[in-house]
Design a protein around this motif. Structure first.
Motif, mmCIF file in Angstrom:
data_model
loop_
_atom_site.group_PDB
_atom_site.id
_atom_site.type_symbol
_atom_site.label_atom_id
_atom_site.label_comp_id
_atom_site.label_asym_id
_atom_site.label_seq_id
_atom_site.Cartn_x
_atom_site.Cartn_y
_atom_site.Cartn_z
ATOM 1 N N ASN A 155 66.592 -2.823 -67.854
ATOM 2 C CA ASN A 155 65.582 -4.036 -67.284
ATOM 3 C C ASN A 155 64.285 -3.931 -67.996
ATOM 4 O O ASN A 155 63.349 -2.684 -67.532
ATOM 5 C CB ASN A 155 65.509 -3.779 -65.824
ATOM 6 C CG ASN A 155 64.633 -4.814 -65.245
ATOM 7 O OD1 ASN A 155 63.963 -6.002 -65.697
ATOM 8 N ND2 ASN A 155 64.309 -4.742 -63.833
ATOM 9 N N LYS B 82 61.401 -5.601 -67.762
ATOM 10 C CA LYS B 82 60.548 -5.953 -66.914
ATOM 11 C C LYS B 82 59.456 -6.669 -67.720
ATOM 12 O O LYS B 82 59.839 -7.357 -68.587
ATOM 13 C CB LYS B 82 60.036 -4.653 -66.198
ATOM 14 C CG LYS B 82 60.928 -4.031 -65.175
ATOM 15 C CD LYS B 82 60.578 -3.296 -64.163
ATOM 16 C CE LYS B 82 61.656 -2.601 -63.251
ATOM 17 N NZ LYS B 82 61.213 -1.746 -62.249
ATOM 18 N N HIS C 178 66.159 -8.833 -57.863
ATOM 19 C CA HIS C 178 65.178 -7.530 -58.096
ATOM 20 C C HIS C 178 64.178 -7.466 -56.764
ATOM 21 O O HIS C 178 63.669 -8.371 -56.572
ATOM 22 C CB HIS C 178 64.766 -7.650 -59.595
ATOM 23 C CG HIS C 178 64.343 -6.172 -59.678
ATOM 24 N ND1 HIS C 178 63.193 -5.754 -59.273
ATOM 25 C CD2 HIS C 178 64.830 -5.298 -60.347
ATOM 26 C CE1 HIS C 178 62.766 -4.436 -59.631
ATOM 27 N NE2 HIS C 178 63.976 -3.980 -60.362
ATOM 28 N N GLU D 20 61.222 -6.395 -57.024
ATOM 29 C CA GLU D 20 59.998 -6.916 -57.467
ATOM 30 C C GLU D 20 59.880 -8.450 -57.292
ATOM 31 O O GLU D 20 58.854 -8.933 -56.941
ATOM 32 C CB GLU D 20 59.627 -6.830 -58.685
ATOM 33 C CG GLU D 20 59.477 -4.917 -58.694
ATOM 34 C CD GLU D 20 59.720 -4.292 -60.132
ATOM 35 O OE1 GLU D 20 60.091 -5.093 -61.170
ATOM 36 O OE2 GLU D 20 59.842 -3.036 -60.420
ATOM 37 N N GLU E 117 69.344 -0.693 -55.687
ATOM 38 C CA GLU E 117 68.276 0.038 -56.238
ATOM 39 C C GLU E 117 67.457 0.425 -54.783
ATOM 40 O O GLU E 117 66.776 -0.765 -54.296
ATOM 41 C CB GLU E 117 67.450 -1.078 -57.130
ATOM 42 C CG GLU E 117 68.268 -1.218 -58.323
ATOM 43 C CD GLU E 117 67.304 -1.703 -59.477
ATOM 44 O OE1 GLU E 117 67.365 -1.035 -60.557
ATOM 45 O OE2 GLU E 117 66.526 -2.918 -59.515
ATOM 46 N N ALA F 211 62.689 4.289 -54.822
ATOM 47 C CA ALA F 211 63.197 5.178 -55.983
ATOM 48 C C ALA F 211 62.529 4.270 -57.319
ATOM 49 O O ALA F 211 62.775 4.921 -58.465
ATOM 50 C CB ALA F 211 64.622 5.384 -56.143
ATOM 51 N N ILE F 212 62.510 2.979 -57.192
ATOM 52 C CA ILE F 212 61.822 2.359 -58.345
ATOM 53 C C ILE F 212 60.755 2.652 -58.938
ATOM 54 O O ILE F 212 59.712 2.391 -58.302
ATOM 55 C CB ILE F 212 61.980 0.704 -58.084
ATOM 56 C CG1 ILE F 212 63.680 0.493 -57.679
ATOM 57 C CG2 ILE F 212 61.778 0.075 -59.356
ATOM 58 C CD1 ILE F 212 63.838 -1.159 -57.432
ATOM 59 N N GLY F 213 60.611 3.191 -60.126
ATOM 60 C CA GLY F 213 59.462 3.487 -60.711
ATOM 61 C C GLY F 213 58.498 4.640 -60.239
ATOM 62 O O GLY F 213 57.282 4.578 -60.292
ATOM 63 N N GLY G 161 66.893 3.216 -60.054
ATOM 64 C CA GLY G 161 65.748 3.689 -59.339
ATOM 65 C C GLY G 161 65.309 5.034 -60.245
ATOM 66 O O GLY G 161 66.014 5.903 -59.638
ATOM 67 N N CYS H 105 66.143 6.275 -63.004
ATOM 68 C CA CYS H 105 67.475 6.950 -63.559
ATOM 69 C C CYS H 105 66.833 7.285 -64.797
ATOM 70 O O CYS H 105 66.635 6.314 -65.464
ATOM 71 C CB CYS H 105 68.595 5.929 -63.419
ATOM 72 S SG CYS H 105 70.004 6.637 -64.142
ATOM 73 N N LEU I 265 71.199 0.695 -63.624
ATOM 74 C CA LEU I 265 70.183 -0.563 -64.051
ATOM 75 C C LEU I 265 68.943 0.175 -64.209
ATOM 76 O O LEU I 265 68.309 0.978 -63.200
ATOM 77 C CB LEU I 265 70.030 -1.480 -63.051
ATOM 78 C CG LEU I 265 68.893 -2.577 -63.103
ATOM 79 C CD1 LEU I 265 69.341 -3.373 -64.381
ATOM 80 C CD2 LEU I 265 69.167 -3.684 -62.097
ATOM 81 N N ILE I 266 68.507 0.411 -65.403
ATOM 82 C CA ILE I 266 67.263 1.179 -66.023
ATOM 83 C C ILE I 266 66.084 0.414 -66.247
ATOM 84 O O ILE I 266 65.962 -0.476 -67.133
ATOM 85 C CB ILE I 266 67.911 1.943 -67.167
ATOM 86 C CG1 ILE I 266 69.100 2.562 -67.089
ATOM 87 C CG2 ILE I 266 66.680 3.151 -67.390
ATOM 88 C CD1 ILE I 266 69.704 3.192 -65.947
ATOM 89 N N GLY I 267 65.332 1.000 -65.833
ATOM 90 C CA GLY I 267 63.762 0.207 -65.862
ATOM 91 C C GLY I 267 63.085 1.057 -66.979
ATOM 92 O O GLY I 267 63.166 0.934 -68.309
ATOM 93 N N GLY I 268 62.031 1.752 -66.666
ATOM 94 C CA GLY I 268 61.105 2.438 -67.506
ATOM 95 C C GLY I 268 61.988 3.154 -68.705
ATOM 96 O O GLY I 268 61.367 3.285 -69.782
HETATM 97 P P1 PGA Z 1 62.991 2.199 -62.754
HETATM 98 O O1 PGA Z 1 63.338 0.848 -62.311
HETATM 99 O O2 PGA Z 1 64.203 2.833 -63.601
HETATM 100 O O3 PGA Z 1 61.772 2.334 -63.938
HETATM 101 O O4 PGA Z 1 62.747 2.980 -61.533
HETATM 102 C C1 PGA Z 1 64.783 0.425 -62.095
HETATM 103 C C2 PGA Z 1 64.618 -1.171 -61.718
HETATM 104 O O5 PGA Z 1 63.814 -1.441 -61.214
HETATM 105 O O6 PGA Z 1 65.529 -1.861 -62.217
#
Ligand code: PGA
Length: 252
Positions: free
Chosen positions: A9, A11, A97, A99, A169, A173-175, A214, A216, A234-237
């Motif tokens: 993701n 973002k 999501h 956000e 998520e 834990a997100i970001g 979150g 990960c 599901l991977i953000g950063g």
């Molecule tokens: P993160 O985000 O891996 O940066 O914590 C995950 C997400 O919001 O999907």
């Protein structure tokens, strides 16, 4: 056998040329290192979607959007419909999501409408759920996640539900760099699978892919993915760096 999936993701990151460069590198990687039965999805900003979905040709690799509008078309300035997403060649869309839920006030009812619209247009839905820290601390996290699924997803008939992936998520834990422990992830994923079983039956529950998201990253992915009910991430950063992202896929 349910599918094992890693979805990135992006973002609101990467300008067009940067996104194309990243997608090209990832595509090259999975052209030479086959995904076999696994799948990788790149959820890009709308701007990138058409070009990225056309350049991805490694087997098992596809593109997705991060949101869609709940209406079919019309006077909704600045919005993007599910049909438009589909017309780019993208196959997936993230709905719900945290956000979107918190910054844009997206309610369970709105998310149900978006989910229905996305499926109607042939997109696969990655439906996100998860509790905030205060909810976990007060012990209502199962209740919160149960409500989000009940209202946003479980209105679907079984045939439609089967086209969805669930992503758990935890918002705390997100970001944040704080990930759920493997035990916390497994406990919630099991709870979600049990809810799916109650609503759609055992076979559907066994077939449902449930991703963890979150913080990960490559260094903690293997222990999270080792849980029997965690089917990927599901991977953000960490999805913005080719090496890191590909190593997460490798851990699956
Ligand atoms: P993160 O985000 O891996 O940066 O914590 C995950 C997400 O919001 O999907």
């Amino acid at each position: 056998m349910r599918k094992k999936i890693v979805a990135g993701n992006w973002k609101m990151n990467l300008e067009l040329n940067e996104g194309i460069a990243l997608a090209t590198e990832i595509n090259q990687h999975f052209s030479t290192t086959p995904l076999n039965a696994k799948e990788v999805i790149l959820c890009t900003p709308f701007i990138h979607l058409s070009m990225v979905s056309k350049l991805l040709d490694a087997p098992g690799l596809s593109a997705g959007a991060q949101n869609c509008n709940d209406h079919r078309s019309g006077a909704y300035t600045g919005e993007v419909s599910a049909a438009m997403i589909k017309s780019t060649g993208a196959a997936n869309v993230i709905i719900g999501h945290s956000e979107r839920r918190s910054y844009y006030g997206e309610s369970d009812e709105l998310l149900a409408a978006k989910t229905t619209e996305a499926l109607h247009n042939g997109l696969r839905v990655i439906f996100c759920c998860g509790e905030v820290l205060a909810e976990r601390e007060s012990g209502i996290h199962f209740e919160v996640v149960g409500r989000q699924l009940e209202k946003g997803l479980f209105m679907l008939a079984e045939g439609e539900f089967k086209k969805c992936i669930i992503a758990y998520e935890p918002v705390w834990a997100i970001g944040t760099g704080v990930t759920a422990s493997p035990a916390q992830a497994q406990e919630m994923h099991r709870f979600i699978r049990d809810l799916v079983e109650k609503r759609y039956g055992k076979a559907a529950a066994e077939e449902t892919t449930i991703l963890y998201g979150g913080s990960c990253k490559a260094s903690n992915a293997a222990e999270l993915f080792a849980n029997p009910d965690v089917d990927g991430g599901l991977i953000g950063g960490a999805s913005l760096v080719k090496e890191e992202f590909c190593n997460i896929v490798k851990a699956l």
